[in-house]
Design a protein around this motif. Sequence first.
Motif, short mmCIF file in Angstrom:
data_model
loop_
_atom_site.label_atom_id
_atom_site.label_comp_id
_atom_site.label_asym_id
_atom_site.label_seq_id
_atom_site.Cartn_x
_atom_site.Cartn_y
_atom_site.Cartn_z
N GLU A 43 0.81 -1.23 0.00
CA GLU A 43 0.00 0.00 0.00
C GLU A 43 0.84 1.28 0.00
OE1 GLU A 43 -0.14 -1.48 4.36
OE2 GLU A 43 -0.10 -2.37 2.36
N TYR A 44 2.13 1.16 0.26
CA TYR A 44 3.00 2.35 0.29
C TYR A 44 4.07 2.34 -0.82
CZ TYR A 44 1.00 3.00 4.93
OH TYR A 44 0.14 3.18 5.97
N LEU A 45 3.99 1.41 -1.74
CA LEU A 45 5.02 1.30 -2.78
C LEU A 45 5.22 2.61 -3.55
CD1 LEU A 45 4.57 -2.24 -4.31
CD2 LEU A 45 6.55 -1.35 -3.08
N ASN A 46 4.15 3.30 -3.84
CA ASN A 46 4.24 4.54 -4.60
C ASN A 46 3.85 5.75 -3.76
OD1 ASN A 46 5.00 3.27 -7.12
ND2 ASN A 46 2.91 2.46 -7.15
N ALA A 47 4.17 5.70 -2.49
CA ALA A 47 3.78 6.77 -1.56
C ALA A 47 4.37 8.10 -2.01
CB ALA A 47 4.26 6.44 -0.15
N LYS A 48 3.56 9.13 -1.86
CA LYS A 48 3.98 10.50 -2.15
C LYS A 48 4.12 11.23 -0.82
CE LYS A 48 3.23 10.08 -6.64
NZ LYS A 48 4.23 9.30 -7.28
N GLN A 49 4.84 12.33 -0.84
CA GLN A 49 4.98 13.13 0.36
C GLN A 49 3.59 13.60 0.79
OE1 GLN A 49 7.79 16.30 -0.14
NE2 GLN A 49 8.34 16.24 2.00
N SER A 50 3.32 13.55 2.08
CA SER A 50 1.99 13.87 2.57
C SER A 50 2.05 14.68 3.86
CB SER A 50 1.21 12.57 2.83
OG SER A 50 -0.03 12.85 3.43
N LYS A 51 1.23 15.72 3.91
CA LYS A 51 1.10 16.49 5.15
C LYS A 51 0.07 15.85 6.06
CE LYS A 51 2.04 20.90 2.90
NZ LYS A 51 1.51 22.21 2.54
N TRP A 52 -0.77 14.99 5.50
CA TRP A 52 -1.92 14.48 6.24
C TRP A 52 -1.72 13.09 6.81
CZ3 TRP A 52 -4.00 18.88 6.67
CH2 TRP A 52 -4.01 19.77 5.62
N SER A 53 -0.80 12.33 6.25
CA SER A 53 -0.61 10.96 6.72
C SER A 53 0.85 10.74 7.10
CB SER A 53 -1.01 9.97 5.62
OG SER A 53 -0.64 8.66 5.99
N LYS A 54 1.07 10.56 8.38
CA LYS A 54 2.45 10.32 8.86
C LYS A 54 3.02 9.04 8.28
CE LYS A 54 2.10 12.77 13.25
NZ LYS A 54 2.16 12.65 14.70
N ASP A 55 2.18 8.01 8.15
CA ASP A 55 2.65 6.74 7.62
C ASP A 55 3.07 6.86 6.16
OD1 ASP A 55 2.15 5.65 10.09
OD2 ASP A 55 0.33 4.59 9.48
N THR A 56 2.23 7.50 5.36
CA THR A 56 2.56 7.70 3.94
C THR A 56 3.83 8.52 3.81
OG1 THR A 56 0.23 7.57 3.34
CG2 THR A 56 1.70 8.60 1.75
N ASP A 57 3.94 9.57 4.59
CA ASP A 57 5.13 10.42 4.55
C ASP A 57 6.38 9.63 4.98
OD1 ASP A 57 5.99 13.06 3.86
OD2 ASP A 57 6.43 13.39 5.99
N TYR A 58 6.23 8.79 5.99
CA TYR A 58 7.34 7.96 6.45
C TYR A 58 7.86 7.09 5.30
CZ TYR A 58 9.67 3.96 8.61
OH TYR A 58 10.55 2.97 8.92
N TRP A 59 6.94 6.40 4.61
CA TRP A 59 7.35 5.50 3.53
C TRP A 59 7.89 6.27 2.32
CZ3 TRP A 59 8.65 0.73 4.29
CH2 TRP A 59 8.14 0.07 5.41
N TYR A 60 7.37 7.44 2.07
CA TYR A 60 7.92 8.27 1.00
C TYR A 60 9.38 8.63 1.32
CZ TYR A 60 9.15 12.43 -1.59
OH TYR A 60 9.83 13.35 -2.35
#
Length: 126
Positions: A34-51
């Motif tokens: 679910e995070y393979l193509n993660a983009k930088q995010s202000k709203w999701s710490k998890d997505t931002d972490y994986w980015y």
Amino acid sequence: MKRFLFLVLVILLGTSTFAEVVLAPEWSEFCPVEYLNAKQSKWSKDTDYWYNRRVQFENSLARCNSYTGNDLKSCYDHIRTIEQNKNKAWDTRLEQQKIESQKSTELYNRMQTFNAINHLIDTIGK
């Protein structure tokens, strides 16, 4: 003539080296789908972490690409070790969050029970 060809063949085979194929680590080895193509995010710490982690991974791979042979293999092994350790830390963090969530749910349920008992006592006492 046969002896000469045999001698040339022995020399060529004896002096040739077979290069070991060194495979670079792939981001998909370490990242949840679910995070393979993660983009930088202000709203999701998890997505931002994986980015951010993917960016660090790609930078590390780029540094390794300046090496060859055993140095390249060592560099790739080092990246794999680092990423595996980060995954262990991530799993520990998720487990800790799960435990905290369970504690919060248990506390909420206890408070609800306590409030219901107090309400029942107040109702009976009137």
